[in-house]
Design a protein around this motif. Structure first.
Motif, PDB file in Angstrom:
ATOM      1  N   CYS A 282      42.515   0.941  23.448  1.00  0.00           N
ATOM      2  CA  CYS A 282      43.370   1.500  24.748  1.00  0.00           C
ATOM      3  C   CYS A 282      42.597   2.153  26.020  1.00  0.00           C
ATOM      4  CB  CYS A 282      44.320   2.473  24.201  1.00  0.00           C
ATOM      5  SG  CYS A 282      45.283   3.530  25.278  1.00  0.00           S
TER       6      CYS A 282
ATOM      7  N   HIS B 135      43.905   3.870  28.246  1.00  0.00           N
ATOM      8  CA  HIS B 135      44.757   4.822  29.024  1.00  0.00           C
ATOM      9  C   HIS B 135      45.338   4.693  30.496  1.00  0.00           C
ATOM     10  CE1 HIS B 135      43.892   7.134  25.557  1.00  0.00           C
ATOM     11  NE2 HIS B 135      42.803   6.523  25.398  1.00  0.00           N
ATOM     12  N   CYS B 136      45.939   3.616  30.548  1.00  0.00           N
ATOM     13  CA  CYS B 136      46.528   3.076  31.768  1.00  0.00           C
ATOM     14  C   CYS B 136      47.186   4.128  32.900  1.00  0.00           C
ATOM     15  CB  CYS B 136      47.685   2.030  31.722  1.00  0.00           C
ATOM     16  SG  CYS B 136      47.075   0.412  30.879  1.00  0.00           S
TER      17      CYS B 136
ATOM     18  N   PRO C 185      51.165   3.359  32.390  1.00  0.00           N
ATOM     19  CA  PRO C 185      51.595   2.891  30.728  1.00  0.00           C
ATOM     20  C   PRO C 185      52.792   2.144  30.402  1.00  0.00           C
ATOM     21  CG  PRO C 185      50.749   5.279  30.793  1.00  0.00           C
ATOM     22  CD  PRO C 185      51.114   4.998  31.935  1.00  0.00           C
TER      23      PRO C 185
ATOM     24  N   CYS D 246      53.613   1.119  27.891  1.00  0.00           N
ATOM     25  CA  CYS D 246      53.910   1.532  26.355  1.00  0.00           C
ATOM     26  C   CYS D 246      54.800   2.497  26.215  1.00  0.00           C
ATOM     27  CB  CYS D 246      52.644   1.491  25.444  1.00  0.00           C
ATOM     28  SG  CYS D 246      51.677   2.898  26.153  1.00  0.00           S
TER      29      CYS D 246
ATOM     30  N   ARG E 185      51.343  11.748  27.196  1.00  0.00           N
ATOM     31  CA  ARG E 185      50.156  11.775  27.960  1.00  0.00           C
ATOM     32  C   ARG E 185      49.711  13.122  28.257  1.00  0.00           C
ATOM     33  NH1 ARG E 185      49.639   7.660  33.208  1.00  0.00           N
ATOM     34  NH2 ARG E 185      51.476   8.851  33.729  1.00  0.00           N
TER      35      ARG E 185
ATOM     36  N   CYS F 280      52.433  -3.445  25.670  1.00  0.00           N
ATOM     37  CA  CYS F 280      51.091  -3.297  25.967  1.00  0.00           C
ATOM     38  C   CYS F 280      50.477  -4.807  26.130  1.00  0.00           C
ATOM     39  CB  CYS F 280      50.129  -2.753  24.989  1.00  0.00           C
ATOM     40  SG  CYS F 280      48.402  -2.675  25.358  1.00  0.00           S
TER      41      CYS F 280
END
Length: 207
Positions: A86, A88-89, A92, A94, A105, A127
């Protein structure tokens, strides 16, 4: 080994091509990416084992991903591997797909999965980088949890940078210091410049 002799063969993997490959790998929107320096890595497997030991026997680090050559300066190259883990965009996908809000988050931007995950798999499908896996849920004693009709309960599993611990276990247990966790936009100057150039070109095209 004098890596300068490799420059002609590896030139296509530097500059804008390097930036393009990074962006395609999701590094453009990554907040925290796992990177292995293959010039230092001895392939001992400690990183995967350390992750598995800490997370119910399931490693959240999958040694599949992109291998890129990065030009450090005019005479030096480094071979980098970006394993499935991951990133950790910043935005995200997801999180938006979770029907029960079990993905959150924290204040530092790290994305993690809460205990009430229902195992629907929506986050894994959302994802685009394949960094979320569905695994068998276990109780505090390590026993697999069974649900109706003898089926085993499943839950989503992804790297949360060892949330609750001082540092990521894979990084801590690498004997060669080959693994790092970084913000790619800060670590790779050319990535930041490349994204800015792409935005400028897009803006000019709209004018």
């Amino acid at each position: 080994l004098d890596r300068r002799a490799e420059l002609p063969q590896l030139s296509s993997q530097t500059g804008m091509m390097f930036v393009k490959d990074l962006i395609e790998s999701g590094m453009g929107q990554a907040r925290s990416a796992l990177i292995i320096n293959m010039d230092l890595c001895t392939r001992c497997g400690n990183c995967v084992q350390a992750c598995s030991d800490l997370h119910d026997g399931y490693s959240r680090l999958i040694r599949r991903g992109k291998k890129l050559t990065h030009r450090v300066d005019s005479s030096a190259l480094e071979s980098l591997f970006f394993p499935n883990s991951c990133v950790h965009c910043r935005t995200p996908d997801c999180m938006s797909g979770c029907p029960v809000g079990s993905i959150a988050r924290d204040k530092d931007g790290e994305v993690y999965i809460k205990d009430f995950c229902v195992g629907c798999g929506a986050c894994a499908k959302g994802c685009e980088f394949g960094n979320i896996s569905m695994v068998i849920a276990k109780d505090a004693s390590g026993k697999e949890i069974k649900i109706a009709e003898g089926k085993l309960k499943r839950k989503a599993s992804k790297c949360d940078i060892c949330k609750g611990y001082e540092q990521a276990n894979c990084v801590y247990n690498c004997p060669q210091g080959a693994i790092i966790r970084v913000d790619p936009n800060e670590y790779f100057d050319e990535l930041h410049r490349g994204i800015d150039l792409a935005r400028l070109a897009h803006h000019e095209a709209d004018l």
